[in-house]
Design an enzyme around this catalytic site. Structure first.
Site, PDB file in Angstrom:
ATOM      1  N   CYS A  77       4.628  63.144  51.432  1.00 30.49           N
ATOM      2  CA  CYS A  77       4.855  62.529  52.488  1.00 30.49           C
ATOM      3  C   CYS A  77       5.113  60.985  52.363  1.00 30.49           C
ATOM      4  CB  CYS A  77       3.881  62.700  53.629  1.00 30.49           C
ATOM      5  SG  CYS A  77       4.439  62.148  55.306  1.00 30.49           S
ATOM      6  N   HIS A 179       5.444  67.922  54.025  1.00 26.69           N
ATOM      7  CA  HIS A 179       3.982  68.495  53.686  1.00 26.69           C
ATOM      8  C   HIS A 179       3.966  69.662  53.055  1.00 26.69           C
ATOM      9  CE1 HIS A 179       1.970  64.750  55.763  1.00 26.69           C
ATOM     10  NE2 HIS A 179       2.974  64.984  56.549  1.00 26.69           N
ATOM     11  N   GLU A 181       1.592  71.249  51.996  1.00 29.05           N
ATOM     12  CA  GLU A 181       0.170  72.115  52.627  1.00 29.05           C
ATOM     13  C   GLU A 181       0.292  72.610  54.110  1.00 29.05           C
ATOM     14  OE1 GLU A 181      -0.264  68.015  54.149  1.00 29.05           O
ATOM     15  OE2 GLU A 181       0.965  68.863  52.476  1.00 29.05           O
TER      16      GLU A 181
END
Length: 199
Positions: A77, A179, A181
């Site tokens: 990010c 992102h 994750e």
């Protein structure tokens, strides 16, 4: 393997840690320059303003450590944006300078709110070890108001009123504007690929 997640107070640090641990990584969340310097690989997460992140790294003595780190490093990010030379955010900020160019606010269209928040498809995938097993059109989760400039470092793009570099690479340093994750199967594959890079 030891993965150092650089702790700058970013909101996504814990979720990055848990995502990497689910993949079997030995993760340490740290702002200790010595620990980061000795890690097998480094993750530079970030949520917030570029200038604040750079000032935090300077105060912690991390800028030169990160600039001279020779093993795999990934910025997530804001962490991707920090790989570039400068940002226009909040009047301007000098960044890590691995990739030439100035990060700028996403071109505003009346029908597209800023920040760009939500799922967008990855397009224009280049041949890169981090993209092994990721398919053209896979979705990733974005939250950002500023975007990196198009450059030779771009290895994947997304569309949000204009083409946005979604992933970049220069040498042993990669960036994801999204992102991983939070990006389901594609994000987990990218993180696994990062963990499998030769350190």
């Amino acid at each position: 393997m030891t993965v150092a997640v650089v702790h700058l107070g970013a909101g996504n640090t814990a979720s990055v840690q848990f995502a990497l641990e689910r993949l079997g990584a030995d993760v340490v969340v740290t702002a200790d320059a010595a620990v980061i310097a000795e890690a097998e690989r480094v993750v530079l997460p970030g949520v917030g303003a570029a200038g604040y992140a750079m000032e935090s790294m300077k105060a912690l003595g991390l800028v030169e450590i990160i600039k001279t780190f020779e093993r795999p490093l990934i910025g997530l990010c804001l962490g991707q944006q920090l790989l570039f030379a400068e940002s226009e955010e909040n009047g301007g900020a000098e960044m890590l300078g691995f990739i030439p160019g100035r990060v700028a606010r996403i071109p505003v269209r009346e029908d597209l709110p800023v920040p760009h928040m939500g799922w967008s498809q990855l397009r224009g995938l280049k041949d890169d070890p981090l993209l092994e097993g990721v398919r053209e059109g896979d979705y990733a989760y974005f939250v950002h108001s500023y975007a990196c400039p198009e450059s030779a470092a771009t290895i994947a793009e997304a569309e949000y009123g204009a083409r946005v570099p979604a992933m970049v690479r220069t040498g042993n340093r990669w960036g994801c504007q999204f992102h991983p994750e939070r990006s389901a199967k594609a994000g987990a594959r990218i993180l696994r690929n990062f963990l499998e890079l030769a350190a």
